[in-house]
Design a protein around this motif. Structure first.
Motif, PDB file in Angstrom:
ATOM      1  N   LEU A   1      -0.701   7.054  -2.122  1.00  0.00           N
ATOM      2  CA  LEU A   1      -0.771   5.898  -3.016  1.00  0.00           C
ATOM      3  C   LEU A   1      -0.546   6.336  -4.457  1.00  0.00           C
ATOM      4  O   LEU A   1      -1.018   7.394  -4.873  1.00  0.00           O
ATOM      5  N   THR A   2       0.148   5.504  -5.201  1.00  0.00           N
ATOM      6  CA  THR A   2       0.262   5.689  -6.650  1.00  0.00           C
ATOM      7  C   THR A   2      -0.906   4.945  -7.297  1.00  0.00           C
ATOM      8  O   THR A   2      -1.665   4.240  -6.612  1.00  0.00           O
ATOM      9  N   ASN A   3      -1.038   5.067  -8.601  1.00  0.00           N
ATOM     10  CA  ASN A   3      -2.071   4.295  -9.298  1.00  0.00           C
ATOM     11  C   ASN A   3      -1.854   2.793  -9.087  1.00  0.00           C
ATOM     12  O   ASN A   3      -2.804   2.038  -8.893  1.00  0.00           O
TER      13      ASN A   3
ATOM     14  N   ARG B   1       9.856  -0.499   1.232  1.00  0.00           N
ATOM     15  CA  ARG B   1       9.556  -1.519   0.207  1.00  0.00           C
ATOM     16  C   ARG B   1       8.387  -1.085  -0.676  1.00  0.00           C
ATOM     17  O   ARG B   1       8.414  -1.266  -1.895  1.00  0.00           O
ATOM     18  N   LEU B   2       7.359  -0.501  -0.060  1.00  0.00           N
ATOM     19  CA  LEU B   2       6.212  -0.028  -0.837  1.00  0.00           C
ATOM     20  C   LEU B   2       6.622   1.087  -1.797  1.00  0.00           C
ATOM     21  O   LEU B   2       6.170   1.129  -2.942  1.00  0.00           O
TER      22      LEU B   2
ATOM     23  N   ILE C   1      -1.166  -9.425   6.558  1.00  0.00           N
ATOM     24  CA  ILE C   1      -2.140  -8.377   6.236  1.00  0.00           C
ATOM     25  C   ILE C   1      -1.626  -6.961   6.435  1.00  0.00           C
ATOM     26  O   ILE C   1      -2.316  -6.007   6.106  1.00  0.00           O
ATOM     27  N   LEU C   2      -0.415  -6.829   6.940  1.00  0.00           N
ATOM     28  CA  LEU C   2       0.083  -5.493   7.266  1.00  0.00           C
ATOM     29  C   LEU C   2       0.264  -4.614   6.031  1.00  0.00           C
ATOM     30  O   LEU C   2      -0.128  -3.442   6.045  1.00  0.00           O
ATOM     31  N   GLN C   3       0.811  -5.150   4.949  1.00  0.00           N
ATOM     32  CA  GLN C   3       1.017  -4.331   3.759  1.00  0.00           C
ATOM     33  C   GLN C   3      -0.297  -3.752   3.253  1.00  0.00           C
ATOM     34  O   GLN C   3      -0.404  -2.546   3.022  1.00  0.00           O
TER      35      GLN C   3
ATOM     36  N   LEU D   1       4.327   1.405  -5.173  1.00  0.00           N
ATOM     37  CA  LEU D   1       2.957   1.403  -4.661  1.00  0.00           C
ATOM     38  C   LEU D   1       2.603   2.698  -3.935  1.00  0.00           C
ATOM     39  O   LEU D   1       1.420   3.048  -3.844  1.00  0.00           O
ATOM     40  N   ILE D   2       3.623   3.375  -3.411  1.00  0.00           N
ATOM     41  CA  ILE D   2       3.415   4.663  -2.760  1.00  0.00           C
ATOM     42  C   ILE D   2       4.483   5.630  -3.259  1.00  0.00           C
ATOM     43  O   ILE D   2       5.536   5.219  -3.735  1.00  0.00           O
TER      44      ILE D   2
END
Length: 112
Positions: free
Chosen positions: A77-79, A52-53, A10-12, A58-59
């Motif tokens: 955050l990106t879209n 990684r994100l 759940i961390l991501q 994702l970011i």
């Protein structure tokens, strides 16, 4: 303390949720998680996850000056990240509901 294997799953999504509140940096993210009961998340966990994100789109990140030393890398955050967060929230609610239906987890069942 949350067991590390549970936390991994759940961390991501949790980090995306923190970043989704406002532009923030790594240490601030780990502190926000700690305040919410996640315990101490090490730099060796947070920063590779943020990388990684970012690589996954994702970011996004930018460096900003800090009053307390070197520039800090701030994340938003990106879209694609917003979509991923929405999907995580749906999946998490489904998982939580399934666990709550197990014997010993349902509050109503506990009182029967």
């Amino acid at each position: 303390m949350i067991p590390s294997q549970m936390l991994k799953g759940i961390l991501q999504g949790s980090v995306l949720a923190i970043i989704g509140q406002r532009e923030t940096y790594g240490y601030e993210i780990s502190q926000a998680l700690a305040r919410r009961g996640f315990g101490a998340i090490s730099e060796g966990t947070i920063y590779p996850l943020l990388l990684r994100l970012e690589k996954g789109g994702l970011i996004s990140a930018r460096f900003l000056a800090s009053d307390q030393g070197p520039k800090r890398k701030y994340y938003t955050l990106t879209n694609q990240g917003l979509q991923e967060l929405a999907e995580f929230q749906i999946s998490y609610r489904e998982l939580r509901a399934a666990v709550d239906r197990l014997p010993g987890f349902d509050k109503e069942e506990d009182h029967e």
